[in-house]
Design a protein around this motif. Structure first.
Motif, PDB file in Angstrom:
ATOM      1  N   HIS A  37      18.558 -25.354  19.786  1.00 32.38           N
ATOM      2  CA  HIS A  37      17.522 -24.330  19.293  1.00 32.38           C
ATOM      3  C   HIS A  37      17.635 -24.641  17.604  1.00 32.38           C
ATOM      4  CE1 HIS A  37      16.067 -23.694  23.031  1.00 32.38           C
ATOM      5  NE2 HIS A  37      17.192 -24.077  22.880  1.00 32.38           N
ATOM      6  N   ASP A  38      16.638 -24.380  17.294  1.00 27.34           N
ATOM      7  CA  ASP A  38      16.115 -24.186  15.353  1.00 27.34           C
ATOM      8  C   ASP A  38      15.027 -23.378  15.780  1.00 27.34           C
ATOM      9  OD1 ASP A  38      15.534 -23.781  13.100  1.00 27.34           O
ATOM     10  OD2 ASP A  38      15.227 -26.286  12.767  1.00 27.34           O
ATOM     11  N   LEU A  39      15.883 -21.786  15.766  1.00 28.06           N
ATOM     12  CA  LEU A  39      15.210 -20.814  15.316  1.00 28.06           C
ATOM     13  C   LEU A  39      13.779 -20.509  14.886  1.00 28.06           C
ATOM     14  CD1 LEU A  39      18.153 -18.134  16.544  1.00 28.06           C
ATOM     15  CD2 LEU A  39      16.268 -19.102  17.487  1.00 28.06           C
ATOM     16  N   PHE A  44      10.773 -18.869  16.830  1.00 25.83           N
ATOM     17  CA  PHE A  44      11.249 -17.385  18.153  1.00 25.83           C
ATOM     18  C   PHE A  44      11.027 -16.266  16.923  1.00 25.83           C
ATOM     19  CE2 PHE A  44      14.770 -14.694  19.229  1.00 25.83           C
ATOM     20  CZ  PHE A  44      14.451 -15.116  21.259  1.00 25.83           C
ATOM     21  N   ASP A  45      10.123 -15.476  18.811  1.00 21.08           N
ATOM     22  CA  ASP A  45      10.059 -14.212  18.002  1.00 21.08           C
ATOM     23  C   ASP A  45      11.183 -13.110  17.738  1.00 21.08           C
ATOM     24  OD1 ASP A  45       8.676 -11.808  17.779  1.00 21.08           O
ATOM     25  OD2 ASP A  45       6.917 -11.895  19.164  1.00 21.08           O
ATOM     26  N   PRO A  46      11.482 -12.746  17.236  1.00 22.59           N
ATOM     27  CA  PRO A  46      12.327 -11.670  16.835  1.00 22.59           C
ATOM     28  C   PRO A  46      12.905 -10.332  17.477  1.00 22.59           C
ATOM     29  CG  PRO A  46      12.107 -12.156  14.795  1.00 22.59           C
ATOM     30  CD  PRO A  46      10.942 -12.747  15.225  1.00 22.59           C
ATOM     31  N   CYS A  47      11.280  -9.980  18.004  1.00 24.03           N
ATOM     32  CA  CYS A  47      10.759  -8.816  17.959  1.00 24.03           C
ATOM     33  C   CYS A  47      10.826  -8.410  19.319  1.00 24.03           C
ATOM     34  CB  CYS A  47       9.925  -7.958  17.239  1.00 24.03           C
ATOM     35  SG  CYS A  47       8.986  -8.666  15.428  1.00 24.03           S
ATOM     36  N   LEU A  48      11.885  -7.476  19.680  1.00 23.04           N
ATOM     37  CA  LEU A  48      11.727  -7.113  21.115  1.00 23.04           C
ATOM     38  C   LEU A  48      10.965  -5.770  21.204  1.00 23.04           C
ATOM     39  CD1 LEU A  48      14.653  -6.734  23.325  1.00 23.04           C
ATOM     40  CD2 LEU A  48      14.884  -4.819  21.700  1.00 23.04           C
ATOM     41  N   SER A  49      10.212  -6.428  22.214  1.00 22.88           N
ATOM     42  CA  SER A  49       9.175  -5.801  23.168  1.00 22.88           C
ATOM     43  C   SER A  49       9.051  -3.984  23.550  1.00 22.88           C
ATOM     44  CB  SER A  49       8.352  -5.981  24.101  1.00 22.88           C
ATOM     45  OG  SER A  49       8.618  -6.539  24.901  1.00 22.88           O
ATOM     46  N   PRO A  50       9.146  -3.457  24.168  1.00 23.22           N
ATOM     47  CA  PRO A  50       9.042  -2.397  24.671  1.00 23.22           C
ATOM     48  C   PRO A  50       9.403  -2.369  26.242  1.00 23.22           C
ATOM     49  CG  PRO A  50       7.235  -1.614  22.766  1.00 23.22           C
ATOM     50  CD  PRO A  50       7.578  -3.332  23.249  1.00 23.22           C
ATOM     51  N   ASP A  51       9.086  -3.601  26.551  1.00 25.66           N
ATOM     52  CA  ASP A  51       8.912  -3.876  27.874  1.00 25.66           C
ATOM     53  C   ASP A  51      10.350  -3.875  27.889  1.00 25.66           C
ATOM     54  OD1 ASP A  51       6.863  -2.229  29.301  1.00 25.66           O
ATOM     55  OD2 ASP A  51       5.632  -4.668  29.199  1.00 25.66           O
ATOM     56  N   PRO A  96      23.962 -11.559  10.105  1.00 23.77           N
ATOM     57  CA  PRO A  96      22.930 -12.996   9.829  1.00 23.77           C
ATOM     58  C   PRO A  96      21.603 -12.676   9.870  1.00 23.77           C
ATOM     59  CG  PRO A  96      24.342 -12.493  11.640  1.00 23.77           C
ATOM     60  CD  PRO A  96      24.269 -11.108  10.765  1.00 23.77           C
ATOM     61  N   PRO A  97      21.009 -14.072   9.739  1.00 29.02           N
ATOM     62  CA  PRO A  97      18.729 -13.803   9.075  1.00 29.02           C
ATOM     63  C   PRO A  97      18.615 -12.982  10.792  1.00 29.02           C
ATOM     64  CG  PRO A  97      19.514 -16.238   9.076  1.00 29.02           C
ATOM     65  CD  PRO A  97      20.571 -15.763   9.678  1.00 29.02           C
ATOM     66  N   ALA A  98      17.990 -12.215   9.997  1.00 28.34           N
ATOM     67  CA  ALA A  98      16.734 -11.513  11.174  1.00 28.34           C
ATOM     68  C   ALA A  98      15.799 -12.147  12.086  1.00 28.34           C
ATOM     69  CB  ALA A  98      15.549 -10.629  10.097  1.00 28.34           C
ATOM     70  N   ILE A  99      16.321 -13.539  12.180  1.00 29.15           N
ATOM     71  CA  ILE A  99      15.496 -13.961  13.378  1.00 29.15           C
ATOM     72  C   ILE A  99      16.364 -14.055  14.596  1.00 29.15           C
ATOM     73  CG2 ILE A  99      16.085 -16.243  12.491  1.00 29.15           C
ATOM     74  CD1 ILE A  99      13.100 -16.762  13.947  1.00 29.15           C
ATOM     75  N   LEU A 100      17.497 -14.386  13.971  1.00 25.25           N
ATOM     76  CA  LEU A 100      18.912 -14.682  14.641  1.00 25.25           C
ATOM     77  C   LEU A 100      19.341 -13.240  15.040  1.00 25.25           C
ATOM     78  CD1 LEU A 100      21.149 -16.271  16.037  1.00 25.25           C
ATOM     79  CD2 LEU A 100      22.621 -16.588  14.110  1.00 25.25           C
TER      80      LEU A 100
END
Length: 206
Positions: A37-39, A44-51, A96-100
Motif C-alpha cells: 500500500h502506497d498511502l 488514505f484518510d488518516p483522521c480517526l472518526s468519533p465512531d 512518521p508523516p501524518a498519513i502514517l
C-alpha cells in the motif's frame, strides 16, 4: 511468509519509494507474497472518526464491523492475516508523516492489533506478524540523533507500537543524510536494503 508493506511519502519519485520497491523485489525473489500500500497514492484518510475512537473490541470481526470504509476494512484485514511487516517512511520532526501516524491510529486498533483486558492496562498483542522491518530516510546525523533527540522513531516503533501488537522481532534501517547524497551512496543503501530483507525474512520454505 505473507508480508504487509507500506510506503509513506508524497512524491512517487522519492528515495523512500526506491527503497520500498527494492525491498519488495528482494522479498518477492525470496518467495514471499506481498500486500503493498502506497498511502499517499491511495489517498488514505488518516483522521480517526468519533465512531472509531474505541479502546474496546475483542475480536477481528468486531473491529471489521466498525469499519464502514471499505479501504479501512481492507487494511485491517490485510494486517490481520500478515506474517511480516515492511514500512518505509522519512523522518519528519522525529515522527512518521501524518498519513502514517493516522494509519496507526485507524488500523492498529483493538481486535486487530491488540486486546485490553488486564487490570494493569498492558495490551495483549494479536498480530500474527513474527518480524517487522522499518526503513527510514533522514537528514539528521546519527551522533546528533542519539545525543540530542534520543532517536524518537526507534522509541515509536520499537518501544511504543510493535511490541504491544505481538510483533516478536523488530529491526530498523536508517539511511542518512539523504539530502546531497551521491548516486553511489544511494546504490549502496539499496544494496543494504536487499541484504537486510534477505537476512531478516529469509527465504520462503514452502
Amino acid at each position: 511468509m505473507h508480508i504487509f508493506s507500506l510506503v509513506a511519502h508524497p512524491r512517487s519519485d522519492s528515495f523512500c519509494h526506491a527503497i520500498s520497491a527494492t525491498a519488495r523485489s528482494a522479498l518477492s525473489a525470496a518467495g514471499h507474497t506481498i500486500e503493498h500500500h502506497d498511502l499517499y497514492e491511495e489517498g488514505f484518510d488518516p483522521c480517526l472518526s468519533p465512531d472509531e475512537a474505541y479502546t474496546i473490541g475483542d475480536t477481528l470481526e468486531e473491529a471489521l464491523a466498525r469499519a464502514a470504509d471499505p479501504v479501512l476494512r481492507s487494511h485491517r484485514e490485510g494486517v490481520g492475516k500478515a506474517e511480516g511487516l515492511l514500512v518505509v517512511h522519512p523522518n519528519w520532526w522525529g515522527k512518521p508523516p501524518a498519513i502514517l501516524a493516522g494509519w496507526i491510529d485507524r488500523i492498529l486498533v483493538p481486535g486487530v492489533a491488540y486486546r485490553l483486558q488486564s487490570t494493569d492496562g498492558l495490551p495483549d498483542g494479536l498480530l500474527g506478524m513474527t518480524k517487522a522491518l522499518v526503513i527510514n530516510t533522514s537528514d539528521t546525523e546519527a551522533e546528533r540523533e542519539d545525543r540530542d533527540l534520543g532517536d524518537p522513531l526507534q522509541l515509536i516503533w520499537g518501544n511504543c507500537v510493535l511490541p504491544y501488537c505481538g510483533v516478536e522481532h523488530f529491526e530498523r534501517l536508517i539511511f542518512r543524510p539523504v539530502n546531497g547524497s551521491l548516486p553511489e551512496e544511494r546504490a549502496r543503501w539499496l544494496e543494504q536494503t536487499q541484504v537486510k530483507c534477505r537476512a531478516l525474512f529469509g527465504a520462503n520454505q514452502e
